[in-house]
Design an enzyme around this catalytic site. Sequence first.
Site, PDB file in Angstrom:
ATOM      1  N   GLY A  46       0.817  -1.200   0.000  1.00 21.65           N
ATOM      2  CA  GLY A  46       0.000   0.000   0.000  1.00 21.65           C
ATOM      3  C   GLY A  46       0.847   1.244   0.000  1.00 21.65           C
ATOM      4  N   VAL A  89       3.393   1.202   2.876  1.00 25.47           N
ATOM      5  CA  VAL A  89       3.163   0.103   3.812  1.00 25.47           C
ATOM      6  C   VAL A  89       3.719  -1.175   3.179  1.00 25.47           C
ATOM      7  CG1 VAL A  89       1.465  -1.207   5.116  1.00 25.47           C
ATOM      8  CG2 VAL A  89       1.087   1.236   4.677  1.00 25.47           C
ATOM      9  N   ASP A 135     -11.037  10.452   9.784  1.00 26.26           N
ATOM     10  CA  ASP A 135     -10.675  10.025   8.432  1.00 26.26           C
ATOM     11  C   ASP A 135     -11.168   8.611   8.158  1.00 26.26           C
ATOM     12  OD1 ASP A 135      -9.651  10.394   5.906  1.00 26.26           O
ATOM     13  OD2 ASP A 135      -7.608   9.819   6.425  1.00 26.26           O
TER      14      ASP A 135
END
Length: 819
Positions: free
Chosen positions: A510, A517, A627
């Site tokens: 990611g 990540v 978020d």
Amino acid sequence: MTSTAVNFFSTILLLCILINSSATDVLRINQTLRDGHTIVSQHGEFELGFFTRGSSTNRYLGIWFKKISYGTVVWVANRDTPLNNTSGMVRIDNKAILLVSNASNTIIWSSNYSTSVNNPVAQLLDTGNLVVRDEKDGGQENFVWQSFDYPGDTMLPGMKFGKNLVTGQQWYYSSWKSVDDPSTGSFIHRMDTHGYPQLLVWKDSKIQARTGPWVGNRFSGDPVPKANRIFLSEFFIEQREIYYAFHLLNRSSITPVTRLMLDPNGGRQRLIWNYQNQEWTTYRTIQVNDCDRYAPCGPYATCDPNNSPKCACLRGFKPRSSEKWEAADWTDGCVRTNSLDCDNGDGFVKYTGVKLPDTQQSWYNLTMGLKECKSLCLKDCNCTAYSNINVENGGSGCLLWFGGLMDIKVDTEDAQSIYVRMPASDLDESKRSGVRRILIISLTIALTAMSALILFYLFKKRKLKRKGKFCSHLAERLSSNEDENLELPLFDFRKIVKATTNFSNDNKIGEGGFGSVYKGTLEDGQLVAVKRLSDSSRQGIDEFKNEVSLIAKLQHRNLVSLLGYCIEEQERILVYEYMPNNSLDSFIFDEKRRLAGWQRYYSIINGVARGLLYLHQDSKLRIIHRDLKASNVLLDQDMNPKISDFGMARSFGGSQTEANTTRVVGTYGYMSPEYAIDGLFSTKSDVYSFGVLVLEILSGKRNRCFEHPDHNLNLLGHAWRCFNEDKLKELMDETIVKPTDHHEVFRVIQIGLLCVQEYPEDRPEMSSVVLMLNSKIALPNPKKPGFFTERRRNERDYSSSKRILSSSYDYSITAIVPR
């Protein structure tokens, strides 16, 4: 009978005939209007009846001027379904106005009301508007249907040109095929509401011309207005509607009459009735030269009809294709000579006297000042230009462009200015004084050697200081006993490098605004997810500390677990438990969504709700995530959801329930109106994000990228529309839902709509949401969602550094304008 008696009865009979034959402005439910008969507005301004054009035998039901310019048609009912004889008749019932062929008793055209009327009457008004109302309403403007909602090729005073944001109703104009054929032609004049509203002329499926956005006293592509005493132009941006309209300033027998017309060739004209010559005079022709066609010079170029060649690249740009440009083919436009460098201080070049570029890829705020507008554009590397919206009284409002700048026309009389983003290397050095230039050059030469030594020294010192300060400050913060000891492992950087094979791209799972990540394997075989913050990460020390300190204290099956962190070698690294099924967005917006049925998605929705409930109510501190979105919900091997990414989260203590910030962060599309506009966040802003997520899971569509062939609403607007029209099947993804699940799915949709209501006080708490999801209690009807009329965007996440959507404030701008 005497001659006197005969004369008396003859006079009475003649009067009866005259009375019965006199025109009326009303058609009632028991009456019929046949071909050859008409109805006339109260003061004789307009007439409704059947007509034929040219040598054709086709018959049309229409409205035309009667007192002036007799026979000039302004509206046609059956323009695409003409009658071929004089057998037509019109009647009215409690559901529609019907145009029927008497010969075959076939319905040729029907108006169809939105609501049934007990005692309907059709009335022709002196404005040229054919309306249907309940007879008991008298003269009130409580119409169930009106011809002004279905224009032809003509716009009359009092008509709207725009869009109803609630119903999706659009008021637009379409040309006749020819001057003698009123059937729908090739050209459509329509308001585009993707970004800041503007007027476009389409030929079939291609944009033919563009009037430009409203700039306070006119549309940007129109000439600078001069004072007139004929009409008033108005532009409205309201919560329910966006539209343009004009009105006559005075109504009398000598007041000039004006109308706008889209001719069969796509030309747009404003016409004024000349009483002296008894003819229509062209007040203005809107398309007069090649530069009025849409984007004749392509992106990043200007079109000047007074220059040869007419096309020129903006400063700092060059033709995309030199060969085509030299051959007078400018449609490919221009490209930057040097790329933008957002990190090294881009600037802006001001252009004055131009028609503003295409606003389909734009954002606007009606109250923001130019200075704040510039700052907002600089912060977003995708922003290519900015300007005021309103040119009057020194300018106001903010308009930002994203992507190529299309269809810029030079107009030296125009006071509108636009500021185009440029890299620092391309900014005009000539604006700097000669003395300053000499000083800079001299100082540069004199201090080059010294600067190199100083920079080297400072770099080494800063590196050591930064490393020590960062590590000591962060370690001190993480180990402080303000609350409780975190007891988190501090990972060795070398072990993390080994676990991720030196952060190999093969292990990358990611990437986001804060870094990448990686999948890693520790020495004991445990799989982990390693979040490595980049040097240019927007997540600073505060966000890093925030994420470590918050997640370490959270223990819930629907929250991701933080296993440890690393702060060596100026690295900021977080080590999480590994989620083999990645994030929810990679699942629900992909073909993989079909692999799971409704019950699995229902379980995911429940899990996210319970995780939020824990954050808001059951954890030691009340935590607002700020978020929540599909990409921040991870799925373990059993598809259990876990909320992640707490870098933007905020904690509340005691009885605090809301706070305000000047730094709005998060992802637009999931962000609540009060947070995006005013920076006010609370548990209810997380509830809003959860509601968006629920509707995305059910539909398999992204809120901000949602498109529908019948309207331009985003996913929230579409869901609201489906709910009000009892068409919820259109919203859900049938590939994951069985007929036996429909009732439960409909209930979850309603819960999602309750969560995205515009006002936070209307939204339920997460405790109520969990209860509603796991019980059969009755649900209230939701109110209108917030941000339910967004423009379409391309498919990608929009973080806080991206553009923001336009708010739906009630706002109107009025000006006396010649058009």
